[in-house]
Design a protein around this motif. Structure first.
Motif, PDB file in Angstrom:
ATOM      1  N   ARG A  30       0.829  -1.219   0.000  1.00  0.00           N
ATOM      2  CA  ARG A  30       0.000   0.000   0.000  1.00  0.00           C
ATOM      3  C   ARG A  30       0.858   1.261   0.000  1.00  0.00           C
ATOM      4  O   ARG A  30       0.506   2.254  -0.608  1.00  0.00           O
ATOM      5  CB  ARG A  30      -0.930  -0.004   1.221  1.00  0.00           C
ATOM      6  N   ILE A  56       1.923   2.042  -3.422  1.00  0.00           N
ATOM      7  CA  ILE A  56       0.848   2.579  -4.261  1.00  0.00           C
ATOM      8  C   ILE A  56       0.568   4.046  -3.913  1.00  0.00           C
ATOM      9  O   ILE A  56       0.554   4.910  -4.781  1.00  0.00           O
ATOM     10  CB  ILE A  56      -0.457   1.777  -4.078  1.00  0.00           C
ATOM     11  N   TYR A  57       0.334   4.321  -2.631  1.00  0.00           N
ATOM     12  CA  TYR A  57      -0.234   5.618  -2.250  1.00  0.00           C
ATOM     13  C   TYR A  57       0.802   6.628  -1.751  1.00  0.00           C
ATOM     14  O   TYR A  57       0.557   7.825  -1.813  1.00  0.00           O
ATOM     15  CB  TYR A  57      -1.309   5.415  -1.165  1.00  0.00           C
ATOM     16  N   ALA A 114      -9.952   8.865   2.206  1.00  0.00           N
ATOM     17  CA  ALA A 114     -10.886   8.326   1.223  1.00  0.00           C
ATOM     18  C   ALA A 114     -10.238   7.217   0.389  1.00  0.00           C
ATOM     19  O   ALA A 114     -10.918   6.336  -0.108  1.00  0.00           O
ATOM     20  CB  ALA A 114     -11.383   9.440   0.299  1.00  0.00           C
ATOM     21  N   GLN A 115      -8.925   7.265   0.240  1.00  0.00           N
ATOM     22  CA  GLN A 115      -8.255   6.304  -0.636  1.00  0.00           C
ATOM     23  C   GLN A 115      -7.735   5.075   0.098  1.00  0.00           C
ATOM     24  O   GLN A 115      -7.622   4.010  -0.498  1.00  0.00           O
ATOM     25  CB  GLN A 115      -7.088   6.984  -1.361  1.00  0.00           C
ATOM     26  N   ARG A 132      -4.099   1.628  -8.800  1.00  0.00           N
ATOM     27  CA  ARG A 132      -4.970   1.662  -7.619  1.00  0.00           C
ATOM     28  C   ARG A 132      -4.921   2.981  -6.878  1.00  0.00           C
ATOM     29  O   ARG A 132      -5.741   3.213  -5.988  1.00  0.00           O
ATOM     30  CB  ARG A 132      -4.590   0.509  -6.673  1.00  0.00           C
ATOM     31  N   TYR A 133      -3.940   3.843  -7.218  1.00  0.00           N
ATOM     32  CA  TYR A 133      -3.920   5.161  -6.569  1.00  0.00           C
ATOM     33  C   TYR A 133      -5.249   5.874  -6.842  1.00  0.00           C
ATOM     34  O   TYR A 133      -5.802   6.531  -5.960  1.00  0.00           O
ATOM     35  CB  TYR A 133      -2.740   5.996  -7.084  1.00  0.00           C
ATOM     36  N   CYS A 134      -5.745   5.766  -8.055  1.00  0.00           N
ATOM     37  CA  CYS A 134      -7.019   6.419  -8.415  1.00  0.00           C
ATOM     38  C   CYS A 134      -8.178   5.433  -8.420  1.00  0.00           C
ATOM     39  O   CYS A 134      -9.265   5.739  -7.946  1.00  0.00           O
ATOM     40  CB  CYS A 134      -6.905   7.064  -9.787  1.00  0.00           C
ATOM     41  N   THR A 143      -9.431   3.052  -6.705  1.00  0.00           N
ATOM     42  CA  THR A 143      -9.188   2.474  -5.378  1.00  0.00           C
ATOM     43  C   THR A 143     -10.025   1.236  -5.083  1.00  0.00           C
ATOM     44  O   THR A 143      -9.659   0.458  -4.216  1.00  0.00           O
ATOM     45  CB  THR A 143      -9.482   3.504  -4.275  1.00  0.00           C
TER      46      THR A 143
END
Lengths: 174, 218
Positions: A69, A72-73, A128-129, B66-68, B70
Motif C-alpha cells: 500500500r 501505491i499511495y 478516502a483512498q 490503484r492510486y485512483c 481504489t
C-alpha cells in the motif's frame, strides 16, 4: 436492453439537483457496522494524545500489506525508501521530510496514522483512498523503513542473512 | 406448347445458388458489421471534459492503477476518482494551467466532472473487477497498454465471444497475482504450464461454471 433504467455506479440521475445517483449519508446517521467507537483504531489517539502502539498485532503479513500500500499511495511523493524523493516531488511538489529525521524517528506511530488520515502541511489526507487497517499497515511499514535505514547485518536474523546476500542488487541501489 | 424458353433452366439453377449466395453474403456482412468498431466502439476515441493522459500519469510518473481506481480489488466497480484525488497533486503541480481549470472548478463548486465512459458493458452483464484481479487477470489483458495511451481507447471488442475466449481457457491468460497491475507484463513462453498451475492455485472455477449463463447474466 443495453442501457436499462437503473443506476449503476456513477450513472447520472435527474431526480437530485446534483445529478448524482450516489447519495451522501444523511447527517447524524451511522451505517450499520460503521460506528467508530474505537478511538485507538480510528484516530490513532487516546484521550487526544497520539499513541505509540498498534490496535492489532503487527505480523509479517501486515508489514507486507503495508509495503504494497505504501508503494501505491505514498511512494509517488515519499519515494520507495522514504527519503522524500518520489516522482511527484521531482515534478515540482513540495518535498516532504525524510522519515529518518530525528523528529519523525521519535514520533509515535499514531502520528503517522493521523497524518495519513487528516493530512499534514502540504500533504493531503488519504482517508478516502486508504482504508483504516491499511493505514495502520502503512504506519507499520514506515517503522520498518526507519529501522532499515540504520540497520546492520547484525540486526538480520542469521537464517535470513544468506537470502540477503544472494539477492542481486536492485537497479539504482548499491 | 413450351411456356419457358430453354435458357430458363439455367436461370432457375443459377437463381437457386444465387439466392443462397446472397443469403450467405448477407450473414457474413451482418457478422462483420456487428463486430466492427462502429458497433463495438473498439478503438474509438471519446471526447472527454479534460484530455486526461494515462501515458503521462502511469507511464511517465509511475503512478499505480490503484492510486485512483481504489475499489478495483474490493468491488465490482474499479472506481473513477473524485476530483479530490486529482487535487492531491494538482493543488501544487500545474495549479495555474488553464488546461486544468475544469478540475479546479469542479473542486471549488463541488460539481462532478462528466467523464465519458470508454468501457461500457450492457447493463445485463454483471461484470465484477475484484474477482478478476484477485484471480490473476491483469489490467492490461483487457485494457491494453493504458500506460502508453494519451487518451484511453477500448482495445478489445468487449463482445461476449471475446469474454468467452478467456472463460473457456483461463489458463491461456492468467498471471501471478503480484503482476496483475504491472503494465509491462509479458506472458512467459510456457504460459500454458504456468496458467494451469495458477488456475489450480487460485481455485479458478471449472469451465462449466465459468461459462454458465448465470455467471455473468442474472
Amino acid at each position: 436492453m443495453h442501457n436499462q433504467p437503473k443506476y449503476i455506479p456513477l450513472r447520472e440521475t435527474h431526480f437530485f439537483k446534483s445529478g448524482r445517483s450516489e447519495r451522501p449519508l444523511v447527517a447524524g446517521t451511522v451505517a450499520r457496522g460503521q460506528l467508530r467507537e474505537d478511538d485507538l483504531l480510528y484516530t490513532g489517539k487516546v484521550d487526544g494524545r497520539e499513541v505509540n502502539e498498534f490496535p492489532f498485532p503487527v505480523t509479517e503479513a501486515v508489514v507486507e500489506r503495508g509495503q504494497q500500500r505504501f508503494n501505491i499511495y505514498c511512494s509517488p511523493c515519499h519515494g520507495t525508501t522514504g527519503l522524500g524523493d518520489g516522482m511527484i516531488v521531482r515534478r515540482g511538489y513540495r518535498r516532504p521530510p525524510s522519515y529518518f529525521e530525528a523528529r519523525l524517528m521519535n514520533a509515535p506511530v499514531g502520528h503517522f496514522f493521523d497524518v495519513i488520515t487528516n493530512g499534514f502541511g502540504a500533504m493531503p489526507d488519504y482517508k478516502a483512498q486508504v482504508p483504516v487497517r491499511d493505514r495502520w499497515a502503512i504506519a507499520a511499514y514506515i517503522r520498518a523503513l526507519q529501522l532499515s535505514e540504520h540497520a546492520t547485518m547484525q540486526d538480520v536474523p542469521p537464517a535470513e542473512r544468506d537470502k540477503l546476500n544472494a539477492q542481486p542488487s536492485a537497479p539504482g541501489s548499491k | 406448347m413450351q411456356i419457358f424458353h430453354r435458357s430458363a433452366n439455367t436461370l432457375s439453377k443459377l437463381s437457386i445458388f444465387g439466392g443462397l449466395l446472397v443469403v450467405g453474403l448477407l450473414l457474413l456482412f451482418m457478422n462483420a458489421f456487428e463486430s466492427s468498431g462502429w458497433v463495438t466502439t473498439q478503438n474509438e476515441i471519446q471526447t472527454q471534459p479534460i484530455q486526461f493522459s494515462h501515458a503521462r500519469h502511469v507511464g511517465g510518473n509511475g503512478i499505480d492503477c490503484r492510486y485512483c481506481h481504489t475499489s478495483v480489488e474490493t468491488s465490482a466497480f474499479a472506481g473513477i476518482p473524485p476530483t479530490k484525488t486529482c487535487m492531491n497533486c494538482h493543488s501544487q503541480i500545474f495549479n495555474q494551467a488553464s488546461y486544468l481549470e475544469p478540475v479546479r472548478a469542479s473542486y471549488r463548486t463541488n460539481t462532478s466532472l462528466r467523464w465519458v465512459r470508454v468501457h461500457d458493458l450492457p447493463d445485463f452483464v454483471y461484470f465484477n473487477h475484484s474477482i478478476h484481479v484477485n484471480k490473476g487477470v491483469g489490467c492490461s489483458t483487457c485494457h491494453g497498454r493504458v500506460d502508453q495511451m494519451p487518451l484511453v481507447v477500448q482495445v478489445q471488442s468487449l463482445q461476449m465471444q471475446w469474454c468467452l475466449n478467456c472463460h473457456r481457457h483461463p489458463e491461456r491468460y492468467v498471471r501471478p497475482r503480484a503482476d496483475v497491475f504491472r503494465m509491462d507484463y509479458t506472458p512467459p513462453t510456457d504460459q500454458l504450464a504456468l496458467g494451469r498451475k495458477l488456475v489450480a492455485e487460485y481455485h479458478i472455477k471449472p469451465v462449466a461454471d465459468l461459462t454458465s449463463c448465470s455467471t455473468c447474466h442474472r
